[in-house]
Motif scaffolding. Structure first.
Motif, PDB file in Angstrom:
ATOM      1  N   LEU A 299      27.839 -61.133  19.655  1.00 23.10           N
ATOM      2  CA  LEU A 299      28.056 -60.196  20.761  1.00 23.10           C
ATOM      3  C   LEU A 299      26.733 -59.638  21.284  1.00 23.10           C
ATOM      4  CD1 LEU A 299      31.181 -58.250  19.447  1.00 23.10           C
ATOM      5  CD2 LEU A 299      31.124 -59.958  21.282  1.00 23.10           C
ATOM      6  N   GLU A 300      25.820 -59.328  20.386  1.00 25.59           N
ATOM      7  CA  GLU A 300      24.522 -58.798  20.815  1.00 25.59           C
ATOM      8  C   GLU A 300      23.726 -59.852  21.577  1.00 25.59           C
ATOM      9  OE1 GLU A 300      22.740 -57.361  17.246  1.00 25.59           O
ATOM     10  OE2 GLU A 300      24.039 -55.578  17.132  1.00 25.59           O
ATOM     11  N   LEU A 301      23.775 -61.098  21.102  1.00 29.05           N
ATOM     12  CA  LEU A 301      23.085 -62.183  21.801  1.00 29.05           C
ATOM     13  C   LEU A 301      23.707 -62.415  23.178  1.00 29.05           C
ATOM     14  CD1 LEU A 301      20.918 -64.425  21.598  1.00 29.05           C
ATOM     15  CD2 LEU A 301      22.718 -65.933  20.714  1.00 29.05           C
ATOM     16  N   LEU A 302      25.004 -62.338  23.243  1.00 26.06           N
ATOM     17  CA  LEU A 302      25.700 -62.520  24.519  1.00 26.06           C
ATOM     18  C   LEU A 302      25.313 -61.442  25.521  1.00 26.06           C
ATOM     19  CD1 LEU A 302      27.812 -64.088  26.150  1.00 26.06           C
ATOM     20  CD2 LEU A 302      29.586 -62.693  25.067  1.00 26.06           C
ATOM     21  N   GLN A 303      25.187 -60.208  25.065  1.00 23.27           N
ATOM     22  CA  GLN A 303      24.769 -59.127  25.957  1.00 23.27           C
ATOM     23  C   GLN A 303      23.374 -59.375  26.513  1.00 23.27           C
ATOM     24  OE1 GLN A 303      26.217 -56.400  27.253  1.00 23.27           O
ATOM     25  NE2 GLN A 303      28.183 -56.994  26.350  1.00 23.27           N
ATOM     26  N   ARG A 304      22.488 -59.931  25.681  1.00 24.37           N
ATOM     27  CA  ARG A 304      21.112 -60.184  26.123  1.00 24.37           C
ATOM     28  C   ARG A 304      21.012 -61.394  27.039  1.00 24.37           C
ATOM     29  NH1 ARG A 304      19.897 -59.465  20.645  1.00 24.37           N
ATOM     30  NH2 ARG A 304      19.392 -61.679  20.439  1.00 24.37           N
ATOM     31  N   GLU A 305      21.682 -62.481  26.646  1.00 23.98           N
ATOM     32  CA  GLU A 305      21.499 -63.763  27.326  1.00 23.98           C
ATOM     33  C   GLU A 305      22.548 -64.072  28.386  1.00 23.98           C
ATOM     34  OE1 GLU A 305      18.804 -65.470  26.764  1.00 23.98           O
ATOM     35  OE2 GLU A 305      18.150 -64.154  25.129  1.00 23.98           O
ATOM     36  N   LYS A 306      23.641 -63.300  28.411  1.00 18.83           N
ATOM     37  CA  LYS A 306      24.745 -63.456  29.371  1.00 18.83           C
ATOM     38  C   LYS A 306      25.652 -64.644  29.070  1.00 18.83           C
ATOM     39  CE  LYS A 306      22.913 -60.027  31.566  1.00 18.83           C
ATOM     40  NZ  LYS A 306      23.442 -58.671  31.321  1.00 18.83           N
ATOM     41  N   LYS A 307      25.221 -65.555  28.201  1.00 17.80           N
ATOM     42  CA  LYS A 307      26.077 -66.644  27.754  1.00 17.80           C
ATOM     43  C   LYS A 307      25.577 -67.150  26.399  1.00 17.80           C
ATOM     44  CE  LYS A 307      23.723 -70.539  30.001  1.00 17.80           C
ATOM     45  NZ  LYS A 307      23.888 -71.677  30.935  1.00 17.80           N
TER      46      LYS A 307
ATOM     47  N   ASP B 278      24.229 -73.999  19.785  1.00 19.48           N
ATOM     48  CA  ASP B 278      23.061 -73.177  19.465  1.00 19.48           C
ATOM     49  C   ASP B 278      23.386 -72.158  18.378  1.00 19.48           C
ATOM     50  OD1 ASP B 278      21.696 -74.569  21.385  1.00 19.48           O
ATOM     51  OD2 ASP B 278      21.778 -72.973  22.895  1.00 19.48           O
ATOM     52  N   LEU B 279      24.550 -71.531  18.482  1.00 18.17           N
ATOM     53  CA  LEU B 279      24.955 -70.541  17.478  1.00 18.17           C
ATOM     54  C   LEU B 279      25.112 -71.182  16.106  1.00 18.17           C
ATOM     55  CD1 LEU B 279      27.568 -68.503  19.539  1.00 18.17           C
ATOM     56  CD2 LEU B 279      25.339 -67.687  18.757  1.00 18.17           C
ATOM     57  N   SER B 280      25.662 -72.380  16.090  1.00 14.83           N
ATOM     58  CA  SER B 280      25.845 -73.104  14.833  1.00 14.83           C
ATOM     59  C   SER B 280      24.505 -73.350  14.148  1.00 14.83           C
ATOM     60  CB  SER B 280      26.560 -74.434  15.098  1.00 14.83           C
ATOM     61  OG  SER B 280      26.630 -75.206  13.934  1.00 14.83           O
ATOM     62  N   ALA B 281      23.508 -73.732  14.937  1.00 16.45           N
ATOM     63  CA  ALA B 281      22.188 -74.020  14.374  1.00 16.45           C
ATOM     64  C   ALA B 281      21.494 -72.744  13.892  1.00 16.45           C
ATOM     65  CB  ALA B 281      21.330 -74.720  15.424  1.00 16.45           C
ATOM     66  N   VAL B 282      21.562 -71.697  14.688  1.00 18.07           N
ATOM     67  CA  VAL B 282      20.882 -70.448  14.353  1.00 18.07           C
ATOM     68  C   VAL B 282      21.521 -69.764  13.148  1.00 18.07           C
ATOM     69  CG1 VAL B 282      20.418 -68.100  15.163  1.00 18.07           C
ATOM     70  CG2 VAL B 282      19.994 -70.033  16.679  1.00 18.07           C
ATOM     71  N   LEU B 283      22.860 -69.760  13.117  1.00 14.22           N
ATOM     72  CA  LEU B 283      23.571 -69.055  12.058  1.00 14.22           C
ATOM     73  C   LEU B 283      23.870 -69.917  10.834  1.00 14.22           C
ATOM     74  CD1 LEU B 283      26.011 -67.085  14.391  1.00 14.22           C
ATOM     75  CD2 LEU B 283      24.067 -66.160  13.129  1.00 14.22           C
ATOM     76  N   LYS B 284      23.561 -71.207  10.956  1.00 19.90           N
ATOM     77  CA  LYS B 284      23.733 -72.149   9.832  1.00 19.90           C
ATOM     78  C   LYS B 284      25.184 -72.196   9.329  1.00 19.90           C
ATOM     79  CE  LYS B 284      18.930 -71.474   8.385  1.00 19.90           C
ATOM     80  NZ  LYS B 284      18.468 -72.481   9.341  1.00 19.90           N
ATOM     81  N   VAL B 285      26.090 -72.272  10.286  1.00 21.23           N
ATOM     82  CA  VAL B 285      27.511 -72.483   9.979  1.00 21.23           C
ATOM     83  C   VAL B 285      28.009 -73.602  10.890  1.00 21.23           C
ATOM     84  CG1 VAL B 285      27.956 -70.118   9.204  1.00 21.23           C
ATOM     85  CG2 VAL B 285      28.213 -70.688  11.626  1.00 21.23           C
TER      86      VAL B 285
ATOM     87  N   ARG C 298      33.533 -71.658  16.729  1.00 14.02           N
ATOM     88  CA  ARG C 298      34.669 -71.674  17.660  1.00 14.02           C
ATOM     89  C   ARG C 298      35.745 -70.682  17.218  1.00 14.02           C
ATOM     90  NH1 ARG C 298      33.246 -77.274  18.372  1.00 14.02           N
ATOM     91  NH2 ARG C 298      34.391 -77.886  16.497  1.00 14.02           N
ATOM     92  N   ARG C 299      35.952 -70.574  15.917  1.00 11.34           N
ATOM     93  CA  ARG C 299      36.923 -69.608  15.413  1.00 11.34           C
ATOM     94  C   ARG C 299      36.452 -68.177  15.701  1.00 11.34           C
ATOM     95  NH1 ARG C 299      37.414 -71.662  10.865  1.00 11.34           N
ATOM     96  NH2 ARG C 299      35.959 -70.401   9.643  1.00 11.34           N
ATOM     97  N   ASP C 300      35.149 -67.929  15.501  1.00 10.66           N
ATOM     98  CA  ASP C 300      34.595 -66.613  15.831  1.00 10.66           C
ATOM     99  C   ASP C 300      34.821 -66.283  17.304  1.00 10.66           C
ATOM    100  OD1 ASP C 300      33.652 -66.172  13.273  1.00 10.66           O
ATOM    101  OD2 ASP C 300      31.624 -66.888  13.697  1.00 10.66           O
ATOM    102  N   LEU C 301      34.503 -67.238  18.167  1.00  6.69           N
ATOM    103  CA  LEU C 301      34.631 -67.003  19.601  1.00  6.69           C
ATOM    104  C   LEU C 301      36.089 -66.795  19.998  1.00  6.69           C
ATOM    105  CD1 LEU C 301      32.079 -69.592  21.078  1.00  6.69           C
ATOM    106  CD2 LEU C 301      31.722 -67.168  20.542  1.00  6.69           C
ATOM    107  N   ARG C 302      36.968 -67.570  19.383  1.00  6.47           N
ATOM    108  CA  ARG C 302      38.393 -67.424  19.688  1.00  6.47           C
ATOM    109  C   ARG C 302      38.898 -66.028  19.314  1.00  6.47           C
ATOM    110  NH1 ARG C 302      39.969 -71.454  17.103  1.00  6.47           N
ATOM    111  NH2 ARG C 302      40.639 -70.447  15.172  1.00  6.47           N
TER     112      ARG C 302
ATOM    113  N   HIS D  74      34.131 -73.764  28.119  1.00  9.86           N
ATOM    114  CA  HIS D  74      33.829 -75.018  27.439  1.00  9.86           C
ATOM    115  C   HIS D  74      32.425 -74.987  26.856  1.00  9.86           C
ATOM    116  CE1 HIS D  74      34.081 -79.253  26.492  1.00  9.86           C
ATOM    117  NE2 HIS D  74      32.911 -79.441  27.088  1.00  9.86           N
ATOM    118  N   GLY D  75      32.320 -75.141  25.544  1.00 11.90           N
ATOM    119  CA  GLY D  75      31.020 -75.206  24.884  1.00 11.90           C
ATOM    120  C   GLY D  75      30.430 -73.874  24.460  1.00 11.90           C
ATOM    121  N   GLY D  76      31.146 -72.756  24.748  1.00 15.67           N
ATOM    122  CA  GLY D  76      30.578 -71.462  24.374  1.00 15.67           C
ATOM    123  C   GLY D  76      31.374 -70.299  24.914  1.00 15.67           C
ATOM    124  N   ALA D  77      30.640 -69.268  25.385  1.00 16.09           N
ATOM    125  CA  ALA D  77      31.320 -68.063  25.863  1.00 16.09           C
ATOM    126  C   ALA D  77      30.454 -67.331  26.876  1.00 16.09           C
ATOM    127  CB  ALA D  77      31.642 -67.138  24.694  1.00 16.09           C
ATOM    128  N   LEU D  78      31.133 -66.538  27.715  1.00 14.06           N
ATOM    129  CA  LEU D  78      30.475 -65.689  28.700  1.00 14.06           C
ATOM    130  C   LEU D  78      30.924 -64.249  28.481  1.00 14.06           C
ATOM    131  CD1 LEU D  78      31.061 -67.856  31.894  1.00 14.06           C
ATOM    132  CD2 LEU D  78      28.926 -67.665  30.607  1.00 14.06           C
TER     133      LEU D  78
END
Length: 262
Positions: A19-27, A32-39, A45-49, A61-65
């Motif tokens: 959520l904090e990254l989304l606020q900064r980057e807008k998307k 990318d999240l998988s690589a950074v968070l190592k999951v 996708r479950r987190d985003l859902r 598709h592919g992420g979130a806004l």
């Protein structure tokens, strides 16, 4: 038990990071999240859902806004960004010319537009918003055409087949459109399908279309797409919105007005 508590904490921390990254980057992108968070991407996708189900973001598709603040109730939205809305309304009201037929969409910003129309203005306002019709009831020279339909209580606008059918009889000079969400790639979007149909009909029946957008609604998305950015003639936003925030919109040929007439 301790392992489960740590797992819950880590999940909460991961989602807060998203959520904090989304606020900064807008998307955000799932890969990318998988690589950074190592999951795994399945975990992301479950987190985003689940964050989307809480109304905290909009999955694409592919992420979130970012999600629009327009998901709040009408009463709550009236309290959001009042100074921004007043500045936008003051500017938008000056786009209305004497003798015009103007479609004034529902919303808390467009309600402010109705309140800023000068008392000497002779015009016809077509609206699906009961609060706007009431606000203009005592205006000495404005004729109010109220579009019927089913009241969508959350937004206090009339929607449905009857509303769309009534709009087919209108040929307006101008449409002042309340915008729930605006994104350069997705376009204009809203949270309710019936409202999307009405807004699309409003756009189709006007020579010029002005989108009224607060800063918090820029770069956000909702579930139902109304039209592309190109459907707008002008974008009226607050003077506090920076040039950087508008680069993508201007690159699409959209004319932006920020308190230009004050």
């Amino acid at each position: 038990m301790q392992f489960q508590e740590n797992l819950i904490m880590l999940t909460a921390e991961r989602r807060q990071f998203i959520l904090e990254l989304l606020q900064r980057e807008k998307k955000v992108l799932s890969s990318d999240l998988s690589a950074v968070l190592k999951v795994s991407e399945d975990t992301i996708r479950r987190d985003l859902r689940e964050l989307a189900e809480l109304g905290l973001l909009q999955r694409v598709h592919g992420g979130a806004l970012l999600t629009s603040p327009a998901i709040a109730s009408y009463a709550d939205r009236q309290k959001q960004a009042p100074k921004e809305k007043e500045a936008i309304a003051r500017t938008a009201a000056k786009l209305v010319r004497p003798g015009q037929v103007v479609i004034l969409d529902g919303g808390t910003t467009t309600l402010q537009v109705a309140r800023h129309l000068p008392l000497g203005l002779h015009a016809t306002i077509v609206t699906n918003s009961p609060p706007i019709a009431i606000a203009l009831a005592d205006h000495p020279h404005i004729e109010v055409v109220m579009l019927g339909g089913q009241l969508y209580k959350k937004a206090l606008v009339n929607v449905g087949a009857a509303t769309v059918e009534a709009l087919r009889m209108i040929r307006a000079d101008l449409c002042l459109l309340g915008v729930c969400s605006l994104h350069p790639d997705i376009g204009i979007s809203v949270t309710n399908l019936n409202e999307a149909h009405v807004k699309r009909a409003m756009i189709a029946r006007a020579t010029e279309v002005v989108g009224l957008v607060t800063a918090a609604k820029l770069d956000t998305a909702a579930s139902y797409v109304v039209e592309s950015i190109q459907a707008l003639t002008y974008l009226v936003t607050a003077p506090t919105v920076t040039d950087e925030m508008l680069i993508a919109y201007k690159s699409l040929g959209l004319t932006v007005i920020r308190d230009e007439f004050s």
